[in-house]
Design an enzyme around this catalytic site. Structure first.
Site, PDB file in Angstrom:
ATOM      1  N   LYS A   1     102.541  47.689 106.100  1.00  0.00           N
ATOM      2  CA  LYS A   1     103.442  46.743 105.409  1.00  0.00           C
ATOM      3  C   LYS A   1     104.399  47.496 104.483  1.00  0.00           C
ATOM      4  CE  LYS A   1     101.206  42.961 106.781  1.00  0.00           C
ATOM      5  NZ  LYS A   1     100.857  43.561 108.081  1.00  0.00           N
TER       6      LYS A   1
ATOM      7  N   THR B   1      99.453  57.601 104.971  1.00  0.00           N
ATOM      8  CA  THR B   1      98.265  56.773 105.143  1.00  0.00           C
ATOM      9  C   THR B   1      97.330  57.430 106.158  1.00  0.00           C
ATOM     10  OG1 THR B   1      97.486  54.513 105.498  1.00  0.00           O
ATOM     11  CG2 THR B   1      99.383  55.188 106.819  1.00  0.00           C
TER      12      THR B   1
ATOM     13  N   LYS C   1      95.933  61.836 104.624  1.00  0.00           N
ATOM     14  CA  LYS C   1      95.990  62.059 103.177  1.00  0.00           C
ATOM     15  C   LYS C   1      95.500  63.460 102.777  1.00  0.00           C
ATOM     16  CE  LYS C   1      95.782  57.184 101.917  1.00  0.00           C
ATOM     17  NZ  LYS C   1      95.138  56.120 101.126  1.00  0.00           N
TER      18      LYS C   1
ATOM     19  N   GLY D   1      80.611  51.912  98.779  1.00  0.00           N
ATOM     20  CA  GLY D   1      81.345  52.881  99.584  1.00  0.00           C
ATOM     21  C   GLY D   1      81.543  54.177  98.814  1.00  0.00           C
TER      22      GLY D   1
ATOM     23  N   GLY E   1      83.915  56.748 100.331  1.00  0.00           N
ATOM     24  CA  GLY E   1      84.882  57.461 101.156  1.00  0.00           C
ATOM     25  C   GLY E   1      86.106  57.881 100.356  1.00  0.00           C
TER      26      GLY E   1
ATOM     27  N   ALA F   1      88.914  56.385  99.676  1.00  0.00           N
ATOM     28  CA  ALA F   1      89.482  55.412  98.734  1.00  0.00           C
ATOM     29  C   ALA F   1      88.733  55.456  97.404  1.00  0.00           C
ATOM     30  CB  ALA F   1      89.434  54.012  99.328  1.00  0.00           C
TER      31      ALA F   1
ATOM     32  N   ASN G   1      76.168  53.548  98.494  1.00  0.00           N
ATOM     33  CA  ASN G   1      76.726  53.908  99.804  1.00  0.00           C
ATOM     34  C   ASN G   1      75.632  54.042 100.843  1.00  0.00           C
ATOM     35  OD1 ASN G   1      79.105  54.523 101.345  1.00  0.00           O
ATOM     36  ND2 ASN G   1      78.405  56.658 101.457  1.00  0.00           N
ATOM     37  N   ARG G   2      76.019  53.743 102.096  1.00  0.00           N
ATOM     38  CA  ARG G   2      75.087  53.857 103.215  1.00  0.00           C
ATOM     39  C   ARG G   2      74.543  55.286 103.297  1.00  0.00           C
ATOM     40  NH1 ARG G   2      77.906  52.324 108.774  1.00  0.00           N
ATOM     41  NH2 ARG G   2      79.068  54.199 108.234  1.00  0.00           N
TER      42      ARG G   2
ATOM     43  N   GLY H   1      92.655  43.153  98.673  1.00  0.00           N
ATOM     44  CA  GLY H   1      93.359  44.344  98.224  1.00  0.00           C
ATOM     45  C   GLY H   1      94.870  44.337  98.432  1.00  0.00           C
TER      46      GLY H   1
HETATM   47  P1  NDP Z   1      86.591  56.126 104.610  1.00  0.00           P
HETATM   48  O1  NDP Z   1      86.515  56.156 106.096  1.00  0.00           O
HETATM   49  O2  NDP Z   1      86.915  57.369 103.862  1.00  0.00           O
HETATM   50  O3  NDP Z   1      85.162  55.603 104.037  1.00  0.00           O
HETATM   51  C1  NDP Z   1      84.533  54.509 104.622  1.00  0.00           C
HETATM   52  C2  NDP Z   1      83.367  54.045 103.745  1.00  0.00           C
HETATM   53  O4  NDP Z   1      82.863  52.835 104.309  1.00  0.00           O
HETATM   54  C3  NDP Z   1      82.198  55.021 103.700  1.00  0.00           C
HETATM   55  O5  NDP Z   1      81.603  54.959 102.423  1.00  0.00           O
HETATM   56  C4  NDP Z   1      81.246  54.463 104.786  1.00  0.00           C
HETATM   57  O6  NDP Z   1      79.893  54.757 104.567  1.00  0.00           O
HETATM   58  C5  NDP Z   1      81.457  52.989 104.579  1.00  0.00           C
HETATM   59  N1  NDP Z   1      81.134  52.136 105.743  1.00  0.00           N
HETATM   60  C6  NDP Z   1      81.817  52.078 106.914  1.00  0.00           C
HETATM   61  N2  NDP Z   1      81.267  51.148 107.722  1.00  0.00           N
HETATM   62  C7  NDP Z   1      80.206  50.598 107.045  1.00  0.00           C
HETATM   63  C8  NDP Z   1      79.247  49.602 107.348  1.00  0.00           C
HETATM   64  N3  NDP Z   1      79.265  48.964 108.506  1.00  0.00           N
HETATM   65  N4  NDP Z   1      78.322  49.293 106.413  1.00  0.00           N
HETATM   66  C9  NDP Z   1      78.315  49.940 105.214  1.00  0.00           C
HETATM   67  N5  NDP Z   1      79.199  50.912 104.864  1.00  0.00           N
HETATM   68  C10 NDP Z   1      80.122  51.244 105.769  1.00  0.00           C
HETATM   69  O7  NDP Z   1      87.601  54.931 104.273  1.00  0.00           O
HETATM   70  P2  NDP Z   1      88.523  54.762 102.967  1.00  0.00           P
HETATM   71  O8  NDP Z   1      87.702  55.116 101.787  1.00  0.00           O
HETATM   72  O9  NDP Z   1      89.815  55.465 103.175  1.00  0.00           O
HETATM   73  O10 NDP Z   1      88.864  53.185 102.989  1.00  0.00           O
HETATM   74  C11 NDP Z   1      87.882  52.224 102.655  1.00  0.00           C
HETATM   75  C12 NDP Z   1      88.506  50.825 102.673  1.00  0.00           C
HETATM   76  O11 NDP Z   1      89.478  50.692 101.637  1.00  0.00           O
HETATM   77  C13 NDP Z   1      89.227  50.478 103.980  1.00  0.00           C
HETATM   78  O12 NDP Z   1      88.899  49.141 104.313  1.00  0.00           O
HETATM   79  C14 NDP Z   1      90.689  50.590 103.635  1.00  0.00           C
HETATM   80  O13 NDP Z   1      91.482  49.708 104.419  1.00  0.00           O
HETATM   81  C15 NDP Z   1      90.677  50.150 102.172  1.00  0.00           C
HETATM   82  N6  NDP Z   1      91.826  50.682 101.402  1.00  0.00           N
HETATM   83  C16 NDP Z   1      92.710  49.775 100.870  1.00  0.00           C
HETATM   84  C17 NDP Z   1      93.800  50.211 100.132  1.00  0.00           C
HETATM   85  C18 NDP Z   1      94.754  49.191  99.570  1.00  0.00           C
HETATM   86  O14 NDP Z   1      95.843  49.583  99.114  1.00  0.00           O
HETATM   87  N7  NDP Z   1      94.417  47.918  99.539  1.00  0.00           N
HETATM   88  C19 NDP Z   1      94.057  51.651  99.877  1.00  0.00           C
HETATM   89  C20 NDP Z   1      93.030  52.512 100.458  1.00  0.00           C
HETATM   90  C21 NDP Z   1      91.980  52.032 101.206  1.00  0.00           C
HETATM   91  P3  NDP Z   1      79.254  56.173 105.049  1.00  0.00           P
HETATM   92  O15 NDP Z   1      79.633  57.162 104.001  1.00  0.00           O
HETATM   93  O16 NDP Z   1      77.811  55.905 105.106  1.00  0.00           O
HETATM   94  O17 NDP Z   1      79.868  56.464 106.395  1.00  0.00           O
END
Ligand code: NDP
Length: 276
Positions: A18, A64, A68, A130, A132, A134, A154-155, A242
């Protein structure tokens, strides 16, 4: 010949972005003349594509998924918050030709929560789901608001532990698994897992929220996410997605590039209408 400053967002995939609509709305609102495009970049070709953009007069890029970290490596100079986050979502060419890398995701989240939604962070018990990229981006601005406690669940526990170690100098961070949640309730729960992308929800106990609890999903969409629905079912006082974070992080980039801060509320409303 008239010269118009060029900006773009790089990602893969990129069709869903967007950012072009957001920056076009900012430019119109502030009377800035610029172009902003989205570009699908081949994985493994980020650096050469970005280099060519700047060599050909491009002024700034948003970055994005999944670039990053590449943008972090590409930057000649880094803001403190980008260094902390270990990731860059905004690049800007400097007068001397150096490329400056910043990360505006965290400040975008805090602005949306504090200014747009009017929710408190200071003195509150906060849970982030989480660990990750973000989360790495938002921990510093969240900790700087002095929450009473900040817990990361976190998982994969090791990832949360690593984050807690890396940010331990900024405040106390506790980590836990989803299974051990429920011992004490939280005033604010932020979902930063990508589980909503696949329509899933981390396993959460029903006694996780205080009476005044706010629930925030970093994901956004036309419909409430599974996590937002969970919040409503568990009588959260307020629930948000978000979209505001997305617009706020863009406003911070725009401000860095153009030296003028756009109003975000009309653009959040515009995007909300576009989502349907
Ligand atoms: P990453 O891929 O770096 O991290 C993903 C995280 O989600 C990890 O902690 C992972 O756990 C966890 N996860 C994934 N699937 C599952 C599940 N089924 N059950 C439990 N935990 C799960 O992603 P990002 O950190 O980059 O992004 C995270 C979210 O934030 C996304 O949805 C993204 O769209 C959103 N976001 C929104 C922004 C905005 O401006 N609104 C900006 C940045 C991100 P594990 O470590 O165990 O794998």
């Amino acid at each position: 010949m008239t010269h118009i400053d060029r900006y773009a967002v790089y990602g893969n995939p990129i069709k869903h972005s967007k950012s072009p609509q957001i920056h076009a709305a900012f430019a119109e609102q502030t009377g800035q003349e610029l172009t902003y495009r989205s570009r699908l970049v081949e994985v493994g070709r980020f650096a050469e594509t970005a280099k060519s953009f700047f060599e050909n007069g491009g002024k700034g890029l948003n970055i994005t998924v999944p670039f990053k970290l590449d943008a972090f490596d590409f930057s000649d100079q880094l803001s403190n918050r980008a260094r902390r986050a270990g990731a860059v979502n905004t690049l800007a060419i400097q007068n001397d030709g150096a490329v400056y890398g910043d990360n505006t995701d965290g400040i975008g989240l805090v602005r949306d929560i504090n200014n747009n939604l009017g929710w408190e962070i200071s003195g509150k018990n906060i849970l982030i789901l989480g660990a990750g990229g973000a989360v790495r981006g938002v921990l510093e601005p969240l900790l700087r608001k002095n929450p009473a406690t900040l817990v990361i669940a976190n998982r994969t526990l090791e990832k949360a532990e690593l984050l807690a170690k890396d940010f331990s100098d900024l405040g106390e961070l506790t980590v836990c698994s989803f299974e051990s949640l429920g011992a004490s309730p939280f005033n604010l729960v932020i979902n930063a897992t990508s589980s909503s992308l696949t329509g899933e929800l981390p396993p959460l106990p029903s006694n996780l929220l205080t009476d005044d609890a706010c629930v925030y999903d970093m994901m956004y969409g036309a419909e409430p996410t599974p996590f937002m629905r969970w919040g409503a079912e568990n009588t959260a006082w307020a629930v948000a997605d978000g979209l505001g974070m997305l617009v706020e992080q863009a406003a911070e980039s725009f401000c860095m590039w153009r030296g003028v801060r756009p109003k975000t509320k009309p653009v959040i409303d515009l995007l909300r209408n576009m989502l349907g």
